[in-house]
Design a protein around this motif. Structure first.
Motif, PDB file in Angstrom:
ATOM      1  N   UNK A 151      69.779  72.513 -33.192  1.00  0.00           N
ATOM      2  CA  UNK A 151      68.972  71.245 -32.848  1.00  0.00           C
ATOM      3  C   UNK A 151      67.392  71.489 -32.936  1.00  0.00           C
ATOM      4  N   UNK A 152      66.809  72.572 -32.089  1.00  0.00           N
ATOM      5  CA  UNK A 152      65.390  72.708 -32.140  1.00  0.00           C
ATOM      6  C   UNK A 152      64.810  73.193 -33.473  1.00  0.00           C
ATOM      7  N   UNK A 153      65.603  73.923 -34.072  1.00  0.00           N
ATOM      8  CA  UNK A 153      65.232  74.526 -35.359  1.00  0.00           C
ATOM      9  C   UNK A 153      65.020  73.228 -36.494  1.00  0.00           C
ATOM     10  N   UNK A 154      65.937  72.242 -36.283  1.00  0.00           N
ATOM     11  CA  UNK A 154      66.036  71.017 -37.254  1.00  0.00           C
ATOM     12  C   UNK A 154      64.894  70.315 -36.770  1.00  0.00           C
ATOM     13  N   UNK A 155      64.680  70.195 -35.380  1.00  0.00           N
ATOM     14  CA  UNK A 155      63.680  69.339 -34.716  1.00  0.00           C
ATOM     15  C   UNK A 155      62.393  69.729 -35.381  1.00  0.00           C
ATOM     16  N   UNK A 156      62.035  71.007 -35.016  1.00  0.00           N
ATOM     17  CA  UNK A 156      60.561  71.832 -35.820  1.00  0.00           C
ATOM     18  C   UNK A 156      60.217  71.821 -37.135  1.00  0.00           C
ATOM     19  N   UNK A 157      61.517  71.983 -37.768  1.00  0.00           N
ATOM     20  CA  UNK A 157      61.571  71.951 -39.424  1.00  0.00           C
ATOM     21  C   UNK A 157      61.106  70.438 -39.680  1.00  0.00           C
ATOM     22  N   UNK A 158      61.744  69.290 -39.005  1.00  0.00           N
ATOM     23  CA  UNK A 158      61.321  68.135 -39.481  1.00  0.00           C
ATOM     24  C   UNK A 158      59.872  67.886 -39.072  1.00  0.00           C
ATOM     25  N   UNK A 159      59.459  68.018 -37.915  1.00  0.00           N
ATOM     26  CA  UNK A 159      58.266  67.827 -37.188  1.00  0.00           C
ATOM     27  C   UNK A 159      57.085  68.678 -38.115  1.00  0.00           C
ATOM     28  N   UNK A 160      57.496  69.729 -38.666  1.00  0.00           N
ATOM     29  CA  UNK A 160      56.190  70.348 -39.545  1.00  0.00           C
ATOM     30  C   UNK A 160      56.377  69.868 -41.026  1.00  0.00           C
ATOM     31  N   UNK A 161      57.589  69.071 -41.288  1.00  0.00           N
ATOM     32  CA  UNK A 161      57.617  68.384 -42.485  1.00  0.00           C
ATOM     33  C   UNK A 161      56.699  67.289 -42.579  1.00  0.00           C
ATOM     34  N   UNK A 162      56.852  66.368 -41.449  1.00  0.00           N
ATOM     35  CA  UNK A 162      56.146  65.184 -41.252  1.00  0.00           C
ATOM     36  C   UNK A 162      54.732  65.648 -41.160  1.00  0.00           C
ATOM     37  N   UNK A 163      54.245  66.786 -40.825  1.00  0.00           N
ATOM     38  CA  UNK A 163      52.920  67.059 -40.438  1.00  0.00           C
ATOM     39  C   UNK A 163      52.422  67.426 -42.092  1.00  0.00           C
ATOM     40  N   UNK A 164      53.281  67.497 -43.237  1.00  0.00           N
ATOM     41  CA  UNK A 164      52.568  67.683 -44.259  1.00  0.00           C
ATOM     42  C   UNK A 164      53.085  69.130 -45.064  1.00  0.00           C
ATOM     43  N   UNK A 165      53.984  69.878 -44.376  1.00  0.00           N
ATOM     44  CA  UNK A 165      54.525  71.109 -44.868  1.00  0.00           C
ATOM     45  C   UNK A 165      55.526  70.862 -45.939  1.00  0.00           C
ATOM     46  N   UNK A 166      55.283  71.592 -46.817  1.00  0.00           N
ATOM     47  CA  UNK A 166      56.081  71.508 -48.017  1.00  0.00           C
ATOM     48  C   UNK A 166      57.270  72.669 -47.935  1.00  0.00           C
ATOM     49  N   UNK A 167      58.504  72.355 -47.997  1.00  0.00           N
ATOM     50  CA  UNK A 167      59.208  73.394 -47.950  1.00  0.00           C
ATOM     51  C   UNK A 167      60.525  73.364 -49.114  1.00  0.00           C
ATOM     52  N   UNK A 168      60.630  74.498 -49.735  1.00  0.00           N
ATOM     53  CA  UNK A 168      61.253  74.569 -50.833  1.00  0.00           C
ATOM     54  C   UNK A 168      62.826  74.950 -50.589  1.00  0.00           C
ATOM     55  N   UNK A 169      62.980  75.921 -49.747  1.00  0.00           N
ATOM     56  CA  UNK A 169      64.407  76.433 -49.409  1.00  0.00           C
ATOM     57  C   UNK A 169      64.418  76.103 -47.893  1.00  0.00           C
ATOM     58  N   UNK A 170      65.233  75.275 -47.504  1.00  0.00           N
ATOM     59  CA  UNK A 170      65.492  75.094 -46.053  1.00  0.00           C
ATOM     60  C   UNK A 170      66.481  76.019 -45.215  1.00  0.00           C
ATOM     61  N   UNK A 171      66.795  76.845 -46.066  1.00  0.00           N
ATOM     62  CA  UNK A 171      67.978  77.721 -45.443  1.00  0.00           C
ATOM     63  C   UNK A 171      69.108  76.965 -45.120  1.00  0.00           C
ATOM     64  N   UNK A 172      69.546  77.406 -43.533  1.00  0.00           N
ATOM     65  CA  UNK A 172      70.827  76.648 -43.032  1.00  0.00           C
ATOM     66  C   UNK A 172      70.162  75.576 -42.227  1.00  0.00           C
TER      67      UNK A 172
END
Lengths: 449, 240
Positions: A151-172
């Motif tokens: 849950x936390x990994x998903x939250x941090x990932x989504x937060x940083x994504x909303x902050x403008x970070x581009x991610x190609x491979x989201x892993x698991x």
């Protein structure tokens, strides 16, 4: 570009449940039963035994609260099984779909304070933010460390994504545009229950710290930061895993503490020293469940036999772990726990009565049998594009008025975070533990709350 | 970087003392970096109430009991005086409430003195029944032949049970056994006293029906206590 957000719970999980008939599916979406381990945690929830564990992540930049709230709203659809409220039935508690949405909270000096889970509208977790840190505090009745970390990994990932970070491979990492799988709901204990397996052998109560408890609500952290490479090198030198090595150091610390007491006081303390080491059952039984699916093993030593050398303790832990962390031995614990729940008499006892017995059961099977707890969440991996933005991940055990101290371990990038939490004033076990690590040649940095 | 010389660990730059052993740390000459605490400085939201001393709690209980019991005494006497211009029926509730007051107060005031508690419970009972017997028609009727022996038997049996329980090293099924034996003795004496008073001759009635099962059950409980419960691993202990 921000992907399509699925915030409607029923809509999100709709496709994943295609094999179920419409009527059953509606029922499935509205409510579901607690898993086997969760039941006991709901009985003992109190200011002293809050059953809340915590995972936090420190970022490079201060948290943008609006974006974090948005990120939380976005990912809730991916975790419909956490979008719930605990309700009270006649015979059991059950999870019901929560009509509200979770709101961010500010952090506090002493975290992991009681969560009144049975109140209407309360989520079984908290999401907190302070300066650069995002933290989640999960009640053990909804999930274990693996579920909370996902849950936390998903939250941090989504937060940083909303902050403008581009991610190609989201892993698991779970993404808001994904559909939850049906297996994520499953009760792993019941799935792997075999009625013919006998109960495990009973163990006697262990040594407990004699120190006086702090006021309710006070919870001290002592965080030890160690380079992963160096500690792994030392564990490898002893030919054991990192968890085994830290367990041995913990046992050694408790033993040294007992033997440093004056002789008269020591006499009363010479009881078995036993640790509770949770085992992630997803590694033994293939399961995608996001609910509780961990049990524990209990390595220990008996100081009545004399003072053990560190090498002796390492041998004991090594052989214990090899013989106990197997599906056959773990099956016994699953069988005992599930058998109790499925018993027709137990099933039909009203919940009020069950609660009274539940507390006794928790004391009998639970923490009175252990001197401490050490849990290793393992290595946290984040997508490469986000790694630079995240400074650390930390993990803290739930408070216990019996063991009084606990240790939770997690590693991120090149650092290992050995997080101690206690509800007594003196960091006595921590002192012996970290001094032993320093003696072993490891550089240790200490932080506190 | 600040290190603790005793523990050998590195600590946060703002620390004056080692978080592990509380040793005062040597302040470094180099300029400290701008340090921000990682946790807020608030205190716990729910303050714990300071624990009340046991003695204070007991005295408070005594005070509350006294106030609660004195009020109905005053009410009943006043009502009796207003209606009948004399004290008649109000003596019954007054005596009963005073008895309750004495019996509740004794364990609250003399917590550790078992003999004082026993007398505090026993003497008010003796006086109470004496008063009740006298109020009736001004003379003693049933007090000596019925009330006195029953109160004595209850007092003695209660004292023995309480004393035995306190002194018993291994408390378990032996306690209910003692209670059963005590209750059997009381039943026997009550039966003898009441039957003799009614028939004006010594005799036994119903108490045998109580005595036999109570003594048998008590005996069985004692057997369980001394033979089975205390020796859980009997098989292991008896193996050659």
């Amino acid at each position: 570009m921000v992907p399509r957000m699925n915030t409607d719970v029923s809509q999100t999980i709709d496709k994943s449940l295609e094999p179920i008939s419409f009527s059953k599916r509606e029922k499935y979406l509205e409510w579901y039963r607690l898993d086997n381990a969760a039941t006991l945690f709901t009985f003992v929830n109190s200011k002293r035994i809050t059953c809340l564990f915590r995972i936090s992540s420190e970022l490079k930049s201060p948290i943008n609260v609006a974006n974090l709230q948005k990120a939380l709203d976005n990912i809730m659809g991916r975790f419909p099984y956490y979008h719930v409220n605990l309700r009270t039935g006649l015979f059991w508690h059950y999870w019901e779909k929560n009509a509200l949405s979770p709101k961010l909270m500010s952090d506090s000096k002493y975290p992991q304070q009681k969560l009144s889970i049975t109140k209407k509208g309360i989520f079984p977790f908290r999401v907190r933010a302070f300066r650069n840190r995002i933290a989640v505090e999960f009640h053990h009745c909804i999930t274990d460390g693996t579920g909370a970390l996902t849950f936390l990994r998903a939250l941090v990932g989504e937060y940083l994504h909303l902050q403008g970070k581009e991610v190609k491979d989201w892993l698991d990492i779970f993404r808001p545009n994904q559909m939850p799988e049906r297996e994520e709901y499953e009760d792993g204990f019941k799935k792997n229950y075999r009625s013919t397996v006998p109960d495990p052998e009973k163990i006697v109560p262990s040594f407990h710290l004699p120190n006086k408890l702090e006021q309710k609500g006070i919870y001290h952290y002592t965080i030890g930061i160690v380079p992963v490479k160096e500690i792994l090198k030392i564990a490898k030198k002893h030919n054991i895993t990192l968890t085994d090595y830290l367990t041995a150091v913990y046992l050694y610390a408790l033993q040294s503490m007992i033997f440093d007491y004056p002789k008269q006081l020591r006499k009363r303390m010479l009881k078995p020293i036993r640790l509770m080491v949770p085992v992630n059952l997803r590694r033994i039984y293939p399961s995608k469940t996001m609910r509780n699916f961990s049990l524990y093993v209990t390595p220990g030593i008996n100081p009545k036999l004399g003072e053990h050398s560190f090498e002796e303790i390492i041998e004991i832990v090594y052989h214990y772990m090899r013989s106990e962390v197997t599906d056959k031995v773990i099956n016994q614990q699953i069988a005992r726990n599930v058998r109790g729940e499925l018993n027709p008499i137990v099933k039909h006892i009203p919940l009020v009565v069950k609660k009274r017995f539940g507390k006794t059961l928790y004391n009998g099977f639970g923490e009175y049998l252990y001197s401490g707890v050490i849990t290793n969440l393992g290595r946290v991996v984040m997508p490469e594009a986000l790694q630079e933005e995240i400074t650390d991940f930390q993990f803290f055990p739930a408070p216990s008025p019996v063991t009084k101290t606990g240790c939770a371990v997690v590693s991120y990038k090149d650092k290992l975070y050995i997080n101690w939490a206690r509800n007594i004033k003196e960091p006595i076990v921590e002192k012996y533990f970290f001094r032993k690590l320093v003696k072993e040649g490891l550089p240790v940095r200490i932080e506190t709350n | 970087m600040t290190y603790c010389p005793r523990c050998g660990v590195e600590v946060e730059a703002n620390k004056i003392k080692c978080p592990l052993c509380n040793t005062t740390l040597q302040p470094l000459d180099e300029e400290k970096p701008d340090y921000k605490s990682k946790y807020p400085d608030d205190v716990p939201t729910e303050e714990q109430k300071p624990p009340k001393e046991k003695k204070k709690k007991r005295l408070l209980a005594f005070e509350i009991t006294s106030v609660v019991l004195v009020s109905p005494i005053i009410i009943s006497i006043t009502t009796n005086l207003i209606i009948d211009q004399t004290v008649t029926w109000s003596l019954y509730p007054t005596a009963t409430l005073l008895l309750a007051w004495f019996m509740i107060s004794a364990p609250l005031l003399f917590t550790k003195n078992i003999i004082a508690i026993a007398f505090g419970e026993f003497i008010p009972l003796l006086i109470f029944f004496l008063v009740i017997d006298i109020i009736d028609n001004g003379t003693l009727n049933w007090y000596v032949r019925v009330a006195l022996p029953i109160i004595f038997s209850i007092g003695v049996a209660g004292f023995i049970i309480a004393f035995g329980t306190l002194k018993s090293k291994n408390k378990g099924l032996n306690i209910p056994a003692f209670i059963l034996f005590g209750a059997s003795i009381i039943c026997l004496i009550v039966d003898v006293c009441v039957t003799s008073y009614i028939n004006s001759a010594l005799g036994l009635g119903w108490s045998l029906y109580v005595l036999v099962p109570a003594v048998l059950t008590g005996g069985f409980l004692l057997y369980l206590h001394f033979r089975v419960t205390r020796n859980k691993d009997l098989k292991r202990r008896l193996q050659p």
